[in-house]
Design an enzyme around this catalytic site. Structure first.
Site, PDB file in Angstrom:
ATOM      1  N   THR A   1      28.245 -34.302  14.813  1.00 11.80           N
ATOM      2  CA  THR A   1      28.719 -34.286  16.145  1.00 11.80           C
ATOM      3  C   THR A   1      30.706 -34.729  15.745  1.00 11.80           C
ATOM      4  O   THR A   1      31.035 -35.309  15.334  1.00 11.80           O
ATOM      5  CB  THR A   1      28.121 -36.370  16.428  1.00 11.80           C
ATOM      6  OG1 THR A   1      29.058 -37.075  15.026  1.00 11.80           O
ATOM      7  CG2 THR A   1      26.299 -36.150  16.427  1.00 11.80           C
TER       8      THR A   1
ATOM      9  N   ARG B   1      30.379 -42.541  25.309  1.00 19.22           N
ATOM     10  CA  ARG B   1      29.433 -43.375  25.285  1.00 19.22           C
ATOM     11  C   ARG B   1      29.338 -44.078  25.807  1.00 19.22           C
ATOM     12  O   ARG B   1      29.575 -44.563  26.568  1.00 19.22           O
ATOM     13  CB  ARG B   1      30.702 -44.334  24.013  1.00 19.22           C
ATOM     14  CG  ARG B   1      30.693 -43.042  22.386  1.00 19.22           C
ATOM     15  CD  ARG B   1      29.184 -42.470  21.645  1.00 19.22           C
ATOM     16  NE  ARG B   1      29.648 -42.177  21.026  1.00 19.22           N
ATOM     17  CZ  ARG B   1      29.225 -40.757  20.346  1.00 19.22           C
ATOM     18  NH1 ARG B   1      28.944 -39.971  21.572  1.00 19.22           N
ATOM     19  NH2 ARG B   1      29.318 -40.271  19.560  1.00 19.22           N
TER      20      ARG B   1
ATOM     21  N   GLU C   1      21.066 -47.089  24.348  1.00 22.00           N
ATOM     22  CA  GLU C   1      19.912 -46.096  24.042  1.00 22.00           C
ATOM     23  C   GLU C   1      19.203 -46.721  22.573  1.00 22.00           C
ATOM     24  O   GLU C   1      19.965 -47.446  21.719  1.00 22.00           O
ATOM     25  CB  GLU C   1      20.809 -44.947  23.919  1.00 22.00           C
ATOM     26  CG  GLU C   1      21.309 -44.456  25.161  1.00 22.00           C
ATOM     27  CD  GLU C   1      22.357 -43.662  24.578  1.00 22.00           C
ATOM     28  OE1 GLU C   1      22.335 -43.011  23.369  1.00 22.00           O
ATOM     29  OE2 GLU C   1      23.322 -42.543  25.512  1.00 22.00           O
TER      30      GLU C   1
ATOM     31  N   HIS D   1      21.782 -38.201  26.709  1.00 24.59           N
ATOM     32  CA  HIS D   1      23.056 -38.062  26.702  1.00 24.59           C
ATOM     33  C   HIS D   1      22.375 -36.301  25.216  1.00 24.59           C
ATOM     34  O   HIS D   1      22.393 -36.039  24.297  1.00 24.59           O
ATOM     35  CB  HIS D   1      22.288 -38.859  24.966  1.00 24.59           C
ATOM     36  CG  HIS D   1      24.110 -39.568  24.219  1.00 24.59           C
ATOM     37  ND1 HIS D   1      23.522 -40.594  23.096  1.00 24.59           N
ATOM     38  CD2 HIS D   1      24.719 -38.114  23.964  1.00 24.59           C
ATOM     39  CE1 HIS D   1      24.806 -40.383  23.171  1.00 24.59           C
ATOM     40  NE2 HIS D   1      25.662 -39.619  23.161  1.00 24.59           N
TER      41      HIS D   1
ATOM     42  N   GLY E   1      26.378 -32.770  25.020  1.00 24.61           N
ATOM     43  CA  GLY E   1      26.457 -31.518  24.199  1.00 24.61           C
ATOM     44  C   GLY E   1      25.828 -31.107  23.560  1.00 24.61           C
ATOM     45  O   GLY E   1      25.995 -30.473  23.192  1.00 24.61           O
TER      46      GLY E   1
END
Length: 370
Positions: free
Chosen positions: A58, A199, A228, A245, A248
């Site tokens: 990440t 975030r 989350e 989320h 990406g």
């Protein structure tokens, strides 16, 4: 983490365990620890394990206790930039879909980017390449003497679309936790689009809900959430695009993240890198299209990504009780379908010069007929 077995096979045997429930017992006998963002890596998890390398596939590292790893002298690497293009393309797809549904021309809007790192920097490059006006805010870079930035209050006052791409920090001179509090949310311009693909806790979600309930003019695009994997159904109901989320989560970006950890691990272990990223990127199901001047940008974008698909999938889970809803959030991420980046699509045909420039700036491979 895709292709981890194939990419790391020459180093050792790979054992997969659930990332959110990983415990110290799972690391008994392990030499390497490879995680994504749902696994907090700290003293409690590592325990007495004799790890030779820890990596997160990440960009963000707020789930990693890097001080503890340094104290234990355990080499560590993240994968900065691995999925940056995927996040940028999430933003661009959301923008062009909203422009169509709300009836505005993106070229007439002012864009604000908060956090100009791997993602924010690449987003700026594409938006600027499209000829759009962009304001940048990045206090750490500005404090380091770099130029070209405006303060956050000015950005809020002038930007029609705000894109948040900051890491989550709670300490230091420029903490990002609840950077967008009630006061700043209330200060947003009329008809602002607020997009968070960084975030979740960068925005005070409770304050956001209250402000949105009072301001129908605001458009929210949220890929990340403060608590989350629990998503607030009330906030999601007021969000135009709500996703789990996955901004990406391109197939390219995931494989790139795994590969970057392989490279870093080889360096840490003193091993030779014997494989290239291209060895692992598959041919896309649709790799080439032939078009003419009637094609528009949104039609091309939809060939690669439509955020409303992910929005629909998340909304189907919001009526569940909290625990099943959290489990469904993680399941949507774990079983995410293959999504390729814009650069994997070659566009051919008789295009105008303006189309060629626009499609190229968006990130597609463009070949104009002679």
């Amino acid at each position: 983490m895709p292709l981890v077995e194939e990419i790391f096979s020459e180093i050792g045997e790979v054992n997969r365990v659930p990332g959110r429930t990983m415990s110290a017992s799972d690391l008994e006998g392990a030499d390497l620890l490879l995680v994504r963002s749902v696994t907090p890596v700290n003293a409690a998890l590592i325990g007495d394990a004799s790890l030779q390398f820890v990596g997160t596939a990440t960009i963000g590292t707020d789930h990693i206790d890097t001080d503890h790893l340094a104290q234990r002298q355990i080499p560590f690497s993240s994968a900065p930039g691995c999925n940056a293009d995927a996040v940028v393309e999430y933003v661009i797809s959301a923008l062009f879909h909203l422009a169509q549904s709300q009836g505005f021309d993106p070229a007439e809007r002012t864009f604000g980017i908060v956090g100009v790192g791997n993602v924010g920097g690449r987003l700026h490059k594409r938006l600027a390449g499209l000829g759009y006006k962009v304001l940048l805010n990045d206090p750490p870079r500005q404090a380091a003497g770099e130029s070209g930035f405006v303060d956050l209050d000015q950005l809020i006052a002038e930007a029609d679309m705000l894109c948040l791409h900051t890491p989550l920090t709670r300490d230091g001179d420029h903490p990002s936790y609840h950077l967008f509090n009630e006061e700043r949310l209330k200060a947003l311009k009329p008809n602002t689009i607020l997009l968070n693909a960084g975030r979740g806790p960068v925005i005070d979600n409770h304050a956001l809900l209250q402000v949105k309930q009072q301001r129908e003019d605001l458009t929210l695009v949220l890929d990340v959430w403060e608590h989350e994997p629990v998503v607030d159904p009330a906030l999601a109901a007021l969000t135009e695009i709500a996703t789990p989320h996955i901004a990406g989560y391109s197939h390219d970006g995931k494989i790139r993240g795994t590969y970057m950890l392989y490279e870093a691990c080889c360096r840490a272990l003193g091993r030779e890198v014997t494989k290239s990223l291209e060895d692992f990127l598959p041919d896309p199901a649709l790799g080439e299209v032939r078009v003419n001047e009637q094609i528009d940008a949104l039609e091309l974008i939809r060939l690669r990504y439509d955020p409303y698909r992910d929005d629909r999938n998340l909304r189907h889970t919001l009526a569940l009780a909290e625990q099943p809803r959290a489990e469904a959030f993680d399941r949507l991420r774990k079983t995410y379908p293959q999504r390729r980046e814009f650069s994997s699509l070659q566009v051919k045909g008789a295009l105008t010069q303006e189309q060629h420039e626009q499609f190229s700036a968006l990130g597609f491979q463009v070949a104009v007929d002679a």
